[in-house]
Design a protein around this motif. Structure first.
Motif, PDB file in Angstrom:
ATOM      1  N   TRP A 206      11.350   2.303   4.337  1.00 14.25           N
ATOM      2  CA  TRP A 206      10.286   3.732   3.751  1.00 14.25           C
ATOM      3  C   TRP A 206      12.015   3.140   2.845  1.00 14.25           C
ATOM      4  N   ARG A 207      12.610   3.469   2.895  1.00 13.32           N
ATOM      5  CA  ARG A 207      13.215   3.461   1.511  1.00 13.32           C
ATOM      6  C   ARG A 207      13.181   2.752   0.043  1.00 13.32           C
ATOM      7  N   GLU A 208      12.752   1.498   0.702  1.00 12.52           N
ATOM      8  CA  GLU A 208      12.826   0.626  -0.425  1.00 12.52           C
ATOM      9  C   GLU A 208      11.311   0.608  -0.800  1.00 12.52           C
ATOM     10  N   LEU A 209      10.530   1.278  -0.505  1.00 11.44           N
ATOM     11  CA  LEU A 209       9.211   1.521  -0.560  1.00 11.44           C
ATOM     12  C   LEU A 209       8.608   2.299  -1.530  1.00 11.44           C
TER      13      LEU A 209
ATOM     14  N   ARG B  32      14.473  12.999  -2.123  1.00 14.25           N
ATOM     15  CA  ARG B  32      14.729  13.351  -0.948  1.00 14.25           C
ATOM     16  C   ARG B  32      14.160  12.614   0.369  1.00 14.25           C
ATOM     17  N   LEU B  33      12.847  12.145   0.394  1.00 14.55           N
ATOM     18  CA  LEU B  33      12.143  11.628   1.315  1.00 14.55           C
ATOM     19  C   LEU B  33      12.183  10.551   1.485  1.00 14.55           C
TER      20      LEU B  33
ATOM     21  N   ALA C 201       1.206  -1.097   0.393  1.00 15.53           N
ATOM     22  CA  ALA C 201       0.248   0.103  -0.226  1.00 15.53           C
ATOM     23  C   ALA C 201       0.705   1.648   0.020  1.00 15.53           C
ATOM     24  N   VAL C 202       2.200   1.060   1.326  1.00 14.40           N
ATOM     25  CA  VAL C 202       2.722   2.766   0.739  1.00 14.40           C
ATOM     26  C   VAL C 202       3.555   2.095  -0.455  1.00 14.40           C
ATOM     27  N   ALA C 203       4.105   1.692  -1.124  1.00 11.82           N
ATOM     28  CA  ALA C 203       4.657   1.378  -2.429  1.00 11.82           C
ATOM     29  C   ALA C 203       3.889   1.913  -3.567  1.00 11.82           C
ATOM     30  N   THR C 204       2.307   1.579  -3.427  1.00 11.48           N
ATOM     31  CA  THR C 204       1.096   1.719  -4.222  1.00 11.48           C
ATOM     32  C   THR C 204       1.130   3.346  -4.226  1.00 11.48           C
TER      33      THR C 204
ATOM     34  N   ALA D 259      -4.979  22.934   1.022  1.00 11.78           N
ATOM     35  CA  ALA D 259      -4.748  22.973   2.801  1.00 11.78           C
ATOM     36  C   ALA D 259      -3.424  22.291   3.115  1.00 11.78           C
ATOM     37  N   VAL D 260      -3.571  21.963   4.322  1.00 16.12           N
ATOM     38  CA  VAL D 260      -2.439  20.867   4.689  1.00 16.12           C
ATOM     39  C   VAL D 260      -2.342  19.434   4.421  1.00 16.12           C
ATOM     40  N   PRO D 261      -1.452  19.097   3.398  1.00 16.74           N
ATOM     41  CA  PRO D 261      -1.916  17.696   2.930  1.00 16.74           C
ATOM     42  C   PRO D 261      -1.291  17.298   3.872  1.00 16.74           C
ATOM     43  N   GLY D 262      -1.757  15.566   3.380  1.00 17.08           N
ATOM     44  CA  GLY D 262      -1.870  14.714   4.377  1.00 17.08           C
ATOM     45  C   GLY D 262      -1.079  13.158   4.361  1.00 17.08           C
ATOM     46  N   VAL D 263      -1.314  13.169   2.954  1.00 14.08           N
ATOM     47  CA  VAL D 263      -0.891  11.694   2.542  1.00 14.08           C
ATOM     48  C   VAL D 263       0.631  11.241   3.007  1.00 14.08           C
ATOM     49  N   VAL D 264       1.315  12.126   3.169  1.00 11.29           N
ATOM     50  CA  VAL D 264       3.005  11.654   3.312  1.00 11.29           C
ATOM     51  C   VAL D 264       2.965  10.825   5.036  1.00 11.29           C
ATOM     52  N   ALA D 265       2.356  11.976   5.989  1.00  8.57           N
ATOM     53  CA  ALA D 265       1.781  11.593   7.040  1.00  8.57           C
ATOM     54  C   ALA D 265       0.769  10.288   7.539  1.00  8.57           C
ATOM     55  N   GLY D 266       0.063   9.992   6.708  1.00  9.95           N
ATOM     56  CA  GLY D 266      -0.789   8.684   6.535  1.00  9.95           C
ATOM     57  C   GLY D 266       0.004   7.378   5.999  1.00  9.95           C
ATOM     58  N   MET D 267       0.790   7.438   5.610  1.00  5.16           N
ATOM     59  CA  MET D 267       1.878   6.098   4.796  1.00  5.16           C
ATOM     60  C   MET D 267       2.575   6.059   5.910  1.00  5.16           C
ATOM     61  N   GLU D 268       3.340   7.578   6.077  1.00  3.64           N
ATOM     62  CA  GLU D 268       4.568   7.310   7.299  1.00  3.64           C
ATOM     63  C   GLU D 268       3.209   6.589   8.284  1.00  3.64           C
ATOM     64  N   LEU D 269       2.378   6.967   9.612  1.00  4.98           N
ATOM     65  CA  LEU D 269       1.953   6.364  10.409  1.00  4.98           C
ATOM     66  C   LEU D 269       1.831   4.404  10.078  1.00  4.98           C
ATOM     67  N   LEU D 270       1.022   4.172   9.073  1.00  5.96           N
ATOM     68  CA  LEU D 270       0.831   3.030   8.151  1.00  5.96           C
ATOM     69  C   LEU D 270       1.991   1.885   8.692  1.00  5.96           C
ATOM     70  N   HIS D 271       3.556   3.105   8.071  1.00  5.21           N
ATOM     71  CA  HIS D 271       4.644   2.530   7.292  1.00  5.21           C
ATOM     72  C   HIS D 271       5.185   2.031   9.175  1.00  5.21           C
ATOM     73  N   LYS D 272       5.227   2.847   9.862  1.00  6.37           N
ATOM     74  CA  LYS D 272       5.620   2.997  11.412  1.00  6.37           C
ATOM     75  C   LYS D 272       4.790   1.565  11.933  1.00  6.37           C
ATOM     76  N   THR D 273       3.793   1.484  11.828  1.00 10.95           N
ATOM     77  CA  THR D 273       2.901   0.581  12.663  1.00 10.95           C
ATOM     78  C   THR D 273       3.340  -0.713  12.245  1.00 10.95           C
ATOM     79  N   TYR D 274       2.920  -1.330  11.082  1.00 11.31           N
ATOM     80  CA  TYR D 274       2.795  -1.851  10.189  1.00 11.31           C
ATOM     81  C   TYR D 274       3.763  -2.571   9.256  1.00 11.31           C
ATOM     82  N   GLY D 275       4.849  -1.614   9.088  1.00  9.55           N
ATOM     83  CA  GLY D 275       5.362  -2.027   7.892  1.00  9.55           C
ATOM     84  C   GLY D 275       7.011  -3.061   8.171  1.00  9.55           C
ATOM     85  N   GLY D 276       7.023  -3.788   6.697  1.00  8.98           N
ATOM     86  CA  GLY D 276       8.080  -4.678   7.172  1.00  8.98           C
ATOM     87  C   GLY D 276       9.480  -4.416   6.344  1.00  8.98           C
ATOM     88  N   MET D 277       9.515  -3.858   5.085  1.00  5.22           N
ATOM     89  CA  MET D 277      10.744  -3.518   4.109  1.00  5.22           C
ATOM     90  C   MET D 277      10.441  -2.064   4.956  1.00  5.22           C
TER      91      MET D 277
END
Length: 524
Positions: free
Chosen positions: A148-151, A221-222, A47-50, A128-146
């Motif tokens: 961040w850079r790989e994704l 950079r991200l 989901a993060v990569a997509t 408006a203040v964007p949220g996609v990056v923070a949403g993916m960050e929270l998903l990855h930090k909580t449950y991600g296995g690979m």
């Protein structure tokens, strides 16, 4: 009366597999997600990569400068969860900067009173203040296995190559060329000579691609610096500086303060199964409301019929009447929106249903020159008139139409969602009914004609529905029939996956020329 063929039929084939599947509105993004599954990642990693890949190949629909919501299912814990990453108005926004023009209704998605120079719709003042990056960050930090850079690395590669401009991309760009020309950086990215839409080459050997090198640099950079750089580091500084220079209110402080949130889902029993709907400022509450009314309204027969469609139409009518009155949302029923949805299931049964958006097509029609990002126009979600349920104010969450959901019945679990503004909820409700009321296969559900009753007093019915169904719907509200076409979408653009036992499959809106469900190859 329409110009379209009466005999042409479009179909998408659904393939069953023991491996994972990614269903997305762009095939290339789905392939990126599937490759993550093949590399050993799970549904969260895919989901993060997509998410980042689809922001490159479908930039006018979503991207890092947008917002959204997702519903996830963790098979081992047998638990559903909502992750909210919707947009917010900047803390320094002043409602007085959006005076009413007295010129009737606004020119885009919502029938608000018109604002001088459409400042809430287009340009830096609409951001408006964007949220996609923070949403993916929270998903990855909580449950991600690979990592961040790989994704993020596949999205960097896509941006370096540049999005392919085919006939469908040319059509989308042309639809908004006049507005894109008002921002020099948007014109440079999407238009030739600042005026003419970039168009596809006449042959496969004369391909046209967008120059997304700035976006590639930002994504690189991200990937290296981490998600918080978007909100607190060099990317944040560049982004806020660009928007300030163009007259917007978005600041570094707004970005630094932004956080995504994990919350419960809204769970409702339905026909012996359960639906997990998105919580928060979404249409999830309205989905739950509609399902409760439908369960009382009819007893399912063998196929969808007059009773089921009129029960659905009445439920939608009641839900939208309350939504428009109490929640403040009031989108024009036929305006284009710029949302995307993708759904993922992995070989273990974990699922993600993710909807992310810029709001209007091409968002604010403003590009940040330092980051290459097309920016959202989330300020348009607010009513510019004071004293309303959703009136414009600083530091306030946006009310969204998104409605990702996960359902289960008799051992079959599905994850669905859609793009299409106010049409999203009806599409999700139609598909949920097809799968849970009538036990359709996923392929049958996505090909079946649908109805839309999302406010405005008119039901839009697929012209392929039986005359008896259309006649019954006319007793509920006036009916307009429409054909499913490539552009615009009369019934939203859904994408979903389904798991039956240990077998997975996916499908996307049959009329979407880009959308596809892609399985991981090692599980095929």
């Amino acid at each position: 009366m329409s110009n379209f063929s009466n005999t042409q039929r479009v179909r998408k084939h659904v393939t069953a597999t023991a491996g994972g599947v990614v269903a997305a509105q762009h095939k290339v993004a789905a392939e990126i997600g599937a490759s993550v599954l093949e590399a050993g990642g799970d549904a969260v990693d895919a989901a993060v990569a997509t998410s980042f890949a689809i922001g490159v190949v479908e930039p006018w629909m979503s991207g890092p400068a947008g917002g959204g919501t997702m519903v996830i299912w963790r098979e081992k814990e047998q638990k559903s969860e909502t992750i909210q990453f919707g947009m917010r108005s900047p803390a320094g926004l002043n409602p007085a900067d959006y005076p009413l023009s007295g010129a009737g209704k606004a020119s885009d998605l919502f029938p608000w009173a018109a604002v001088v120079d459409d400042r809430n719709i287009q340009g830096a003042t609409a951001i408006a203040v964007p949220g996609v990056v923070a949403g993916m960050e929270l998903l990855h930090k909580t449950y991600g296995g690979m990592s961040w850079r790989e994704l993020l690395t596949p999205a960097v590669g896509l941006a370096r190559e540049g999005m392919l401009v085919d006939w469908y991309a040319s059509l989308i760009i042309a639809s908004t060329a006049r507005e894109l020309a008002k921002d020099a950086d948007a014109a440079a990215l999407f238009l030739d000579e600042g005026t003419w839409p970039k168009v596809a080459g006449w042959t496969a050997l004369s391909a046209t691609r967008l120059d997304q090198s700035r976006m590639a640099d930002m994504l690189a950079r991200l990937a290296d610096a981490g998600a918080r750089d978007f909100y607190e580091g060099d990317i944040a500084a560049a982004l806020a500086g660009d928007i300030k220079a163009k007259g917007g209110a978005l600041s570094r402080e707004d970005l630094a303060a932004y956080r995504a949130h994990r919350t419960h889902t809204l769970d409702v029993g339905y026909r012996g199964g359960t639906v997990h709907a998105s919580a928060g400022f979404t249409a999830g509450e309205n989905l739950v409301e509609c399902l409760a009314m439908m369960e009382q309204a009819f007893v399912p027969g063998h196929d969808p019929d007059e009773a089921s469609f009129t029960g659905m139409a009445r439920a939608l009518g009641t839900a939208y009447e309350r939504r428009l009155r109490e929640m403040g949302d009031g989108e024009a029923p036929h305006a284009p929106s710029c949302t995307t949805h993708f759904s993922v299931v992995d070989r273990h049964g974990n699922m993600c249903a993710v909807t992310q958006t810029l709001l209007s097509i091409f968002g604010s029609r403003v590009v940040s020159p330092s980051t290459g990002l097309l920016m959202n126009n989330g300020i348009m979600w607010f009513d510019p008139e004071p004293g309303r349920p959703n009136s414009l104010a600083p530091n306030k969450a946006c009310l969204m139409n998104v409605c990702p959901a996960i359902g289960v019945k008799n051992g079959r679990r599905f994850a669905i969602g859609a793009s299409g503004g106010r049409k999203i909820l009806p599409a999700v409700l139609n598909l949920t009914s097809f799968l849970m009321d009538f036990d359709m296969t996923l392929e049958e559900a996505f090909h079946h004609p649908r109805v839309d009753n999302s406010g405005g007093g008119t039901i839009v019915a697929d012209e392929d529905l039986p005359e008896a169904v259309i006649g019954a719907l006319e007793a509920v509200h006036p009916v307009a029939t429409a054909k499913r076409t490539v552009f615009p979408y009369a019934f939203a653009c859904p994408a979903g996956v389904l798991r039956d036992g240990n077998v997975n499959m996916g499908c996307t809106e049959i009329m979407s020329p880009w959308g596809d469900a892609v399985p991981e190859l090692k599980g095929a």
